[in-house]
Design a protein around this motif. Sequence first.
Motif, short mmCIF file in Angstrom:
data_model
loop_
_atom_site.label_atom_id
_atom_site.label_comp_id
_atom_site.label_asym_id
_atom_site.label_seq_id
_atom_site.Cartn_x
_atom_site.Cartn_y
_atom_site.Cartn_z
N VAL A 157 -26.86 -7.52 -1.16
CA VAL A 157 -25.44 -7.26 -1.38
C VAL A 157 -25.06 -5.87 -0.87
O VAL A 157 -23.93 -5.62 -0.47
CB VAL A 157 -25.09 -7.37 -2.87
N ALA A 158 -26.06 -4.98 -0.87
CA ALA A 158 -25.81 -3.58 -0.54
C ALA A 158 -25.05 -3.40 0.79
O ALA A 158 -24.06 -2.67 0.82
CB ALA A 158 -27.12 -2.80 -0.55
N PRO A 159 -25.49 -4.07 1.90
CA PRO A 159 -24.76 -3.88 3.17
C PRO A 159 -23.28 -4.25 3.05
O PRO A 159 -22.43 -3.57 3.62
CB PRO A 159 -25.48 -4.84 4.12
N LEU A 160 -23.00 -5.30 2.28
CA LEU A 160 -21.62 -5.72 2.09
C LEU A 160 -20.80 -4.61 1.42
O LEU A 160 -19.67 -4.31 1.81
CB LEU A 160 -21.60 -6.99 1.22
N LEU A 161 -21.41 -3.98 0.40
CA LEU A 161 -20.72 -2.91 -0.31
C LEU A 161 -20.48 -1.71 0.61
O LEU A 161 -19.46 -1.04 0.50
CB LEU A 161 -21.54 -2.47 -1.53
N ILE A 162 -21.43 -1.49 1.53
CA ILE A 162 -21.26 -0.39 2.50
C ILE A 162 -20.06 -0.70 3.40
O ILE A 162 -19.23 0.17 3.67
CB ILE A 162 -22.53 -0.22 3.36
N VAL A 163 -19.98 -1.99 3.83
CA VAL A 163 -18.85 -2.40 4.68
C VAL A 163 -17.54 -2.17 3.94
O VAL A 163 -16.56 -1.65 4.49
CB VAL A 163 -18.98 -3.89 5.07
N TRP A 164 -17.52 -2.51 2.67
CA TRP A 164 -16.28 -2.40 1.90
C TRP A 164 -15.92 -0.96 1.56
O TRP A 164 -14.77 -0.56 1.62
CB TRP A 164 -16.40 -3.18 0.59
N PHE A 165 -16.91 -0.18 1.15
CA PHE A 165 -16.60 1.13 0.54
C PHE A 165 -17.13 2.32 1.34
O PHE A 165 -17.05 3.45 0.88
CB PHE A 165 -17.16 1.19 -0.88
N GLY A 166 -17.70 2.05 2.51
CA GLY A 166 -18.12 3.17 3.34
C GLY A 166 -19.47 3.74 2.95
O GLY A 166 -20.21 3.13 2.17
N PHE A 167 -19.78 4.94 3.48
CA PHE A 167 -21.11 5.51 3.30
C PHE A 167 -21.14 6.52 2.15
O PHE A 167 -22.12 7.20 1.95
CB PHE A 167 -21.57 6.18 4.60
N GLY A 168 -20.08 6.63 1.42
CA GLY A 168 -19.98 7.68 0.40
C GLY A 168 -20.69 7.33 -0.90
O GLY A 168 -21.63 6.53 -0.95
N LEU A 169 -20.19 7.93 -1.95
CA LEU A 169 -20.79 7.83 -3.27
C LEU A 169 -20.63 6.44 -3.89
O LEU A 169 -21.55 5.89 -4.51
CB LEU A 169 -20.12 8.89 -4.16
N VAL B 262 -31.86 2.32 -3.49
CA VAL B 262 -31.61 1.18 -2.61
C VAL B 262 -30.31 1.41 -1.84
O VAL B 262 -30.25 1.19 -0.62
CB VAL B 262 -31.53 -0.14 -3.42
N GLY B 263 -29.27 1.88 -2.53
CA GLY B 263 -28.00 2.16 -1.89
C GLY B 263 -28.15 3.20 -0.78
O GLY B 263 -27.60 3.04 0.32
N GLU B 264 -28.95 4.22 -1.04
CA GLU B 264 -29.14 5.27 -0.04
C GLU B 264 -29.95 4.77 1.15
O GLU B 264 -29.73 5.18 2.29
CB GLU B 264 -29.84 6.47 -0.69
N PHE B 265 -30.89 3.86 0.89
CA PHE B 265 -31.68 3.27 1.96
C PHE B 265 -30.78 2.53 2.94
O PHE B 265 -30.90 2.63 4.14
CB PHE B 265 -32.67 2.24 1.38
#
Lengths: 266, 288
Positions: free
Chosen positions: B136-148, B222-225
């Motif tokens: 799911v993590a890549p999807l969240l990156i797409v939605w919310f960017g590379f930030g916190l 995991v999010g940072e990875f």
Amino acid sequence: MQEQARRQEAAYLSIGQVSKVYATRDGTVRALDRISIEQKRGEFLAIVGPSGCGKSTLLMIAAGLARASSGSVVVDGRNIAAPRTDIGIVFQSPVLLEWRSALSNIMLQAEARSLDRSAAEARAHELLQSVGLDGFADKYPQELSGGMRQRVSICRALVHQPPHLLMDEPFGALDALTRDQLVLDMQSLCRERNMSVLFVTHSIAEAVFLSDRVVVMTPRPGRIDEVIDIDLPRPRTLAMRETPAFAHYSRRILDVFLARGVLREH
Amino acid sequence: MTTLFEKDDGNAGLEELEAAIRKSQIRLRMRERASSILSPLAAIVALIAIWEILTRLFDVPPYLIPRPGLVALALSEHFELIMKESWVTTTEIMLGYALSILVGVPLALAIFLWPPFARAIYPLLVSSQAMPKVAVAPLLIVWFGFGLLPKVLIAFLIAFFPIVINTVVGLAAIEQEKILLARSMGMGGTATFFKIRLPNALPSIFGGLKISITLAVVGAVVGEFVGGNGGLGYQLMVANGSMDTPLLFAGLIALTVLGIVFFMLVEIVERLCVRHRSMGTGGARESM
């Protein structure tokens, strides 16, 4: 004379034709079958019977904590349809809150009823002293022995000075010596108060020792087999358990159990 | 000549014996306390020693397994960097964990108090756990960017489940007699909940909180990875990419320390909130 006056008074607790039927997977079970009991004010009434005869269920119904399938419970002329709050209740396990000290457990009763704090606390200390627990007020349940915990539980049931005390096999989980002590403690606590006690037990000796009257129940379905008046002088002593009069009462209860097949002599 | 049965002497002897037993008891306790610190310390030292000896003995190249000395060097050389990245990860963990509690506990209350809601939400809850969070993590990156935010959300997604389950279990697991007792006292539903049911559930709730804090650490990393521009997880990836294995080990050590510190903090709060419960040992004394 006094005895007679008490007898003439109207019933305080009146259980009328109470039945309790449970639905189980293989049909219904009759836990209680048309039970009727009358308890006079100030009377110590024991219900003795083997496990599974429904005596605990009956006590819960008398407390308003369980519902009868049919029949009525009347206390002081009022029909009981909700949990009664005019009682003190003692279960087989002490049911203490582990995060509260002995005193604080007793004071829960006062907090729940918004009683005057200092007066209730004075009564709590008095009660602790009368069951030999002075100095243990600040101990937590896991620092107390089983017998001590049950004593705290009895204090909690008495601190609000209820007119009716209900006890469900309160000494069942204790060793013989502790039971003897607690039975003696109970007797003196009752003598100091004008209180009606409904006491469920499977111990014949306990029932005879403490009671004015013993109701003998037998199981499947739970039924009253006999009601026996215990005419022994008070205060009763442990030595009295060896007397012929005491033995006579024990024998009568025993005979009921033998006749009904609760006990078998080979 | 004295005999065993001399009255006065016997008593004095007993007192001496008691004093001796008390003294040996204190000595035993002190030895136990010392060993509870020294034993794990000795184990760690032994482990490092074996690590050092084996890497030297078999001449393991540093890019595979660096010697402890090299790792220590990397730790001190990059100390400022590691502290900076640790702080980034710490923020993610704390926010994710706080969100897990803020959502998890009310959700558990709703599940406990309202059975139809429980039946409706339960399949969703279980599928949210069956679904791999790493996916799911890549999807969240797409939605919310590379930030916190995406890291906080991943930490939350992994960490909230044990809080919900343990809170529900804790609230439901209560002796029926405690509830009957409250009714006989005339306590209403609210008073019963706050005076009896909730404190009764605290040990179980803290069980969930302790599992969750370790999971929140995993979630943040995991999010940072997956999509990070900072934090210890990101630093691990960078070190890995440049084959700087000593720095990778240093990052791992920092992460471990972070996890232990967080866990201990939760344990301290637990000890403050959950007092006077028998933890399985040292419970009931023999009946009096």
